[in-house]
Design an enzyme around this catalytic site. Structure first.
Site, PDB file in Angstrom:
ATOM      1  N   GLY A  40       0.847  -1.168   0.255  1.00 42.46           N
ATOM      2  CA  GLY A  40      -0.042   0.183   0.045  1.00 42.46           C
ATOM      3  C   GLY A  40       1.027   0.635  -0.468  1.00 42.46           C
ATOM      4  N   GLU A 117      -0.528 -10.769   3.683  1.00 46.49           N
ATOM      5  CA  GLU A 117       0.108  -9.986   4.971  1.00 46.49           C
ATOM      6  C   GLU A 117      -0.779 -10.063   6.646  1.00 46.49           C
ATOM      7  OE1 GLU A 117      -0.840  -5.542   3.121  1.00 46.49           O
ATOM      8  OE2 GLU A 117      -2.603  -5.935   3.874  1.00 46.49           O
TER       9      GLU A 117
HETATM   10  C1  A5P Z   1      -3.363  -3.928   1.174  1.00 52.76           C
HETATM   11  O1  A5P Z   1      -3.577  -4.691   1.256  1.00 52.76           O
HETATM   12  C2  A5P Z   1      -4.205  -3.613   2.943  1.00 52.76           C
HETATM   13  O2  A5P Z   1      -3.707  -3.776   3.828  1.00 52.76           O
HETATM   14  C3  A5P Z   1      -2.919  -1.983   2.402  1.00 52.76           C
HETATM   15  O3  A5P Z   1      -2.125  -1.780   3.891  1.00 52.76           O
HETATM   16  C4  A5P Z   1      -3.829  -0.909   3.352  1.00 52.76           C
HETATM   17  O4  A5P Z   1      -5.103  -0.611   2.141  1.00 52.76           O
HETATM   18  C5  A5P Z   1      -3.562  -0.003   3.463  1.00 52.76           C
HETATM   19  O5  A5P Z   1      -3.285   0.568   2.563  1.00 52.76           O
HETATM   20  P1  A5P Z   1      -2.749   2.921   2.459  1.00 52.76           P
HETATM   21  O6  A5P Z   1      -1.689   2.579   3.149  1.00 52.76           O
HETATM   22  O7  A5P Z   1      -2.083   2.332   1.033  1.00 52.76           O
HETATM   23  O8  A5P Z   1      -3.776   3.172   2.756  1.00 52.76           O
END
Ligand code: A5P
Length: 250
Positions: A40, A117
């Site tokens: 992300g 994750e």
């Molecule tokens: C990815 O699958 C998500 O779990 C990310 O951790 C989440 O979407 C956070 O993304 P941002 O840092 O872009 O907000």
């Protein structure tokens, strides 16, 4: 329904908050650590900063990435990646979140990487979440809950999910929509119908429950449906959240 987009409400302020949290996370990194890298926009900032730190301080750090995108980014900034399937523990993992509450419970998976994750979050001694404070909620659920499913007999899986949805959805929630997340602009993997596929080849349905008052039982019920590989409720994994220059601890 398209999956939730990772677009911040106030880009500059949110970027600064993500950056500050990522800088704070760097202070938890020591030489010779094995580090899990999240996915992300916030995790990306951390990956870039970690690349710099490893270079300037000549550190011996090895990483595992929670997505192909993060792996690519890590390699681009010079980080070393451990080969898949040969790592039995991590010292620390740093990742973002889509929502968190004051009990350090999270919703994750907006970027579609929730399965990798969660495996990484459970393999580490120290799972640190970095997030701007727009991700804080009193009650989880405003962010649609990502649920990762095998891509097989989808209608059967939807039927079971609808039962769960109707049991847990807030009265303000829209009706259950039996559709998988569609491919978004930067997504690479899809099936022929433009369905988003995760790095591990699964599909995702985003449950728009609005308010999740009993996340523990919801998580339990979701785990009991065959075909559901993982869900985005991370209820016990995080031990620290870095947000708005604050440290939230368990
Ligand atoms: C990815 O699958 C998500 O779990 C990310 O951790 C989440 O979407 C956070 O993304 P941002 O840092 O872009 O907000």
């Amino acid at each position: 329904m398209n999956g939730p987009l990772n677009i911040s409400k106030n880009t500059d302020k949110a970027y600064q908050a993500k950056y500050d949290a990522a800088i704070q996370a760097l202070t938890y990194i020591d030489n010779n650590m094995r580090v899990g890298l999240g996915t992300g926009s916030t995790a990306n900032i951390f990956i870039d900063l970690l690349g710099d730190k490893v270079k300037t301080e000549n550190l011996n750090i090895h990483c595992v990435a929670t997505s192909d995108e993060s792996a690519k980014r890590a390699l681009a900034v010079g980080l070393s990646l451990l080969p898949d399937a040969y790592t039995d523990y991590l010292d620390i993992a740093i990742d973002g979140a889509d929502e968190f509450d004051n009990q350090l419970r999270l919703i994750k998976g907006g970027g579609g990487a929730l399965l990798r994750e969660k495996i990484i979050a459970q393999a580490t001694k120290n799972f640190i979440v970095i997030a701007d404070d727009s991700k804080y909620v009193d009650t989880l659920g405003a962010f649609p809950l990502p649920v990762e499913c095998v891509y097989y007999e989808l209608k059967m899986i939807f039927k079971n999910l609808e039962v769960i949805f109707n049991r847990y959805a807030d009265s303000s929630a829209p009706e259950f929509i039996p559709e998988f997340r569609k491919k978004r602009k930067n997504d690479i993997n899809t099936d022929n119908n433009n369905v988003f596929l995760t790095n591990l080849g699964h599909s995702i349905i985003d449950l728009d429950l609005k308010t999740i008052t009993d996340p523990e039982n919801l998580a339990y019920d979701l785990q009991n449906i065959a075909g559901i590989v993982e869900h985005g409720l991370f209820l016990k994994e995080a031990n620290i959240i870095l947000t708005d220059n604050r440290v939230l601890n368990k």
